[in-house]
Design a protein around this motif. Sequence first.
Motif, PDB file in Angstrom:
ATOM      1  N   SER A  31       1.166  10.771  11.645  1.00  0.00           N
ATOM      2  CA  SER A  31       1.673  10.334  12.945  1.00  0.00           C
ATOM      3  C   SER A  31       2.512  11.459  13.525  1.00  0.00           C
ATOM      4  CB  SER A  31       2.510   9.052  12.799  1.00  0.00           C
ATOM      5  OG  SER A  31       3.629   9.280  11.978  1.00  0.00           O
ATOM      6  N   ASP A  32       3.063  11.238  14.701  1.00  0.00           N
ATOM      7  CA  ASP A  32       3.859  12.293  15.323  1.00  0.00           C
ATOM      8  C   ASP A  32       5.115  12.608  14.514  1.00  0.00           C
ATOM      9  OD1 ASP A  32       2.052  12.500  17.358  1.00  0.00           O
ATOM     10  OD2 ASP A  32       3.186  11.276  18.779  1.00  0.00           O
ATOM     11  N   ALA A  33       5.673  11.594  13.870  1.00  0.00           N
ATOM     12  CA  ALA A  33       6.887  11.787  13.060  1.00  0.00           C
ATOM     13  C   ALA A  33       7.024  10.619  12.097  1.00  0.00           C
ATOM     14  CB  ALA A  33       8.120  11.872  13.953  1.00  0.00           C
ATOM     15  N   GLY A  34       7.439  10.919  10.868  1.00  0.00           N
ATOM     16  CA  GLY A  34       7.642   9.859   9.890  1.00  0.00           C
ATOM     17  C   GLY A  34       6.359   9.428   9.203  1.00  0.00           C
ATOM     18  N   MET A  35       6.408   8.213   8.660  1.00  0.00           N
ATOM     19  CA  MET A  35       5.310   7.703   7.850  1.00  0.00           C
ATOM     20  C   MET A  35       4.294   6.930   8.681  1.00  0.00           C
ATOM     21  SD  MET A  35       3.757   7.314   4.979  1.00  0.00           S
ATOM     22  CE  MET A  35       4.969   7.977   3.841  1.00  0.00           C
ATOM     23  N   PRO A  36       3.010   7.286   8.620  1.00  0.00           N
ATOM     24  CA  PRO A  36       1.977   6.485   9.290  1.00  0.00           C
ATOM     25  C   PRO A  36       2.060   5.027   8.843  1.00  0.00           C
ATOM     26  CG  PRO A  36       1.055   8.527   8.460  1.00  0.00           C
ATOM     27  CD  PRO A  36       2.443   8.440   7.902  1.00  0.00           C
ATOM     28  N   THR A  37       1.678   4.136   9.703  1.00  0.00           N
ATOM     29  CA  THR A  37       1.660   2.677   9.540  1.00  0.00           C
ATOM     30  C   THR A  37       3.002   2.035   9.849  1.00  0.00           C
ATOM     31  OG1 THR A  37       2.276   2.357   7.196  1.00  0.00           O
ATOM     32  CG2 THR A  37      -0.039   2.908   7.663  1.00  0.00           C
ATOM     33  N   VAL A  38       4.118   2.784   9.869  1.00  0.00           N
ATOM     34  CA  VAL A  38       5.429   2.199  10.152  1.00  0.00           C
ATOM     35  C   VAL A  38       5.719   2.383  11.645  1.00  0.00           C
ATOM     36  CG1 VAL A  38       7.889   2.189   9.594  1.00  0.00           C
ATOM     37  CG2 VAL A  38       6.195   2.719   7.816  1.00  0.00           C
ATOM     38  N   SER A  39       5.356   1.379  12.431  1.00  0.00           N
ATOM     39  CA  SER A  39       5.415   1.459  13.903  1.00  0.00           C
ATOM     40  C   SER A  39       4.579   2.615  14.431  1.00  0.00           C
ATOM     41  CB  SER A  39       6.861   1.597  14.394  1.00  0.00           C
ATOM     42  OG  SER A  39       7.412   0.336  14.657  1.00  0.00           O
ATOM     43  N   ASP A  40       3.608   3.039  13.675  1.00  0.00           N
ATOM     44  CA  ASP A  40       2.707   4.133  14.044  1.00  0.00           C
ATOM     45  C   ASP A  40       1.307   3.788  13.565  1.00  0.00           C
ATOM     46  OD1 ASP A  40       4.356   6.001  15.399  1.00  0.00           O
ATOM     47  OD2 ASP A  40       5.202   6.682  13.504  1.00  0.00           O
ATOM     48  N   PRO A  41       0.272   4.471  14.066  1.00  0.00           N
ATOM     49  CA  PRO A  41      -1.096   4.206  13.598  1.00  0.00           C
ATOM     50  C   PRO A  41      -1.247   4.457  12.094  1.00  0.00           C
ATOM     51  CG  PRO A  41      -1.111   5.519  15.600  1.00  0.00           C
ATOM     52  CD  PRO A  41       0.318   5.472  15.133  1.00  0.00           C
ATOM     53  N   GLY A  42      -2.274   3.860  11.533  1.00  0.00           N
ATOM     54  CA  GLY A  42      -2.580   4.054  10.117  1.00  0.00           C
ATOM     55  C   GLY A  42      -2.918   2.772   9.393  1.00  0.00           C
ATOM     56  N   PHE A  43      -2.339   1.652   9.847  1.00  0.00           N
ATOM     57  CA  PHE A  43      -2.565   0.384   9.154  1.00  0.00           C
ATOM     58  C   PHE A  43      -4.038   0.006   9.108  1.00  0.00           C
ATOM     59  CE2 PHE A  43      -3.400  -4.143   9.995  1.00  0.00           C
ATOM     60  CZ  PHE A  43      -3.163  -4.636   8.715  1.00  0.00           C
ATOM     61  N   ARG A  44      -4.721   0.128  10.249  1.00  0.00           N
ATOM     62  CA  ARG A  44      -6.126  -0.286  10.289  1.00  0.00           C
ATOM     63  C   ARG A  44      -7.007   0.613   9.431  1.00  0.00           C
ATOM     64  NH1 ARG A  44      -7.016  -4.285  13.775  1.00  0.00           N
ATOM     65  NH2 ARG A  44      -5.518  -4.681  15.442  1.00  0.00           N
ATOM     66  N   VAL A  45      -6.622   1.877   9.323  1.00  0.00           N
ATOM     67  CA  VAL A  45      -7.368   2.786   8.452  1.00  0.00           C
ATOM     68  C   VAL A  45      -7.214   2.358   7.000  1.00  0.00           C
ATOM     69  CG1 VAL A  45      -7.577   5.163   7.636  1.00  0.00           C
ATOM     70  CG2 VAL A  45      -7.168   4.709  10.061  1.00  0.00           C
ATOM     71  N   VAL A  46      -5.982   2.048   6.594  1.00  0.00           N
ATOM     72  CA  VAL A  46      -5.741   1.605   5.217  1.00  0.00           C
ATOM     73  C   VAL A  46      -6.450   0.285   4.953  1.00  0.00           C
ATOM     74  CG1 VAL A  46      -3.981   0.910   3.551  1.00  0.00           C
ATOM     75  CG2 VAL A  46      -3.534   2.815   5.110  1.00  0.00           C
ATOM     76  N   GLU A  47      -6.383  -0.626   5.911  1.00  0.00           N
ATOM     77  CA  GLU A  47      -7.037  -1.925   5.766  1.00  0.00           C
ATOM     78  C   GLU A  47      -8.541  -1.749   5.551  1.00  0.00           C
ATOM     79  OE1 GLU A  47      -6.698  -6.103   8.196  1.00  0.00           O
ATOM     80  OE2 GLU A  47      -7.201  -4.310   9.362  1.00  0.00           O
ATOM     81  N   ALA A  48      -9.153  -0.888   6.352  1.00  0.00           N
ATOM     82  CA  ALA A  48     -10.593  -0.655   6.233  1.00  0.00           C
ATOM     83  C   ALA A  48     -10.942   0.052   4.932  1.00  0.00           C
ATOM     84  CB  ALA A  48     -11.086   0.159   7.425  1.00  0.00           C
TER      85      ALA A  48
END
Length: 283
Positions: free
Chosen positions: A84-101
């Motif tokens: 993501s732009d800063a910090g950990m993906p999935t935490v108020s940032d994209p990434g959750f749907r990738v992990v889910e899939a």
Amino acid sequence: MTGRIVLAATPIGNSDDASSRLRDAMAGADLIAAEDTRRLRDLARRLGVDLTADLVAVHDHNEADRAQALIERARQGGLVLVVSDAGMPTVSDPGFRVVEAAAAAGVEVTVLPGPSAVLTALALSGLPTDRFCFEGFLPRKAGERSRALAGLATEQRTMVFFEAPHRLEESLAAMAAQWGPERAAAVSRELTKTYEETRRGPLGDLVAWAEAESPRGEIVITVAGRPARAASLDELVAEALVRVESGERAKDAVADLATTGGVPRRELYAAVLAARSGGARGA
């Protein structure tokens, strides 16, 4: 590190917080899914990393559509880095749907841990850290925001929120209105940057500070949970009756509630018996 998806935390302000593992992963990835590819290139420049990976923008509006392509690239043996732009993906940032899939497809996912605005602000707040919850951004509309805060009225854990600087004052005021101006809180801004600042105090004082100072930068609000209060004897009796109705022995329910409620066991047991007999007569 091939044939997998890697969630990588990036610096939240200070580039020196980037780990050597992040540098290696950026340099060795086959595909990098970035919230903003321009920001990724800028980060690579600052870190001295030569990007050779294919780059694709994955953000809130297209993540669901692009997740499967990332999964297929990993299935083919590629190292897919998600940032993501800063910090950990999935935490108020994209990434959750990738992990889910990926989880559904049986594709390996791992994490390169690193900077987190949530944990940094929590540690700086001076509030209890043994139990906390992350609530993300509050709704923008006043009515929806008030309802969201009302839903947290009984939350006893420390709460962490993200907020935009131009909404800070109204969000703090809404919190003070819902939870009281004396509730302890902290506002952190520009974490890890040159002008990092954390202001601590009651919500009422923080409202006045935000109004006077109009603080800028990326904002994290940390608020103490509702102080625990001792349950009244009537409340303990009511809870005991519910547990007895569900099949629990009265003595067991009373023993547990007397311990947690801080009341004498005999007093609570007598009150429960009186309530049950009174209910029977009324029936």
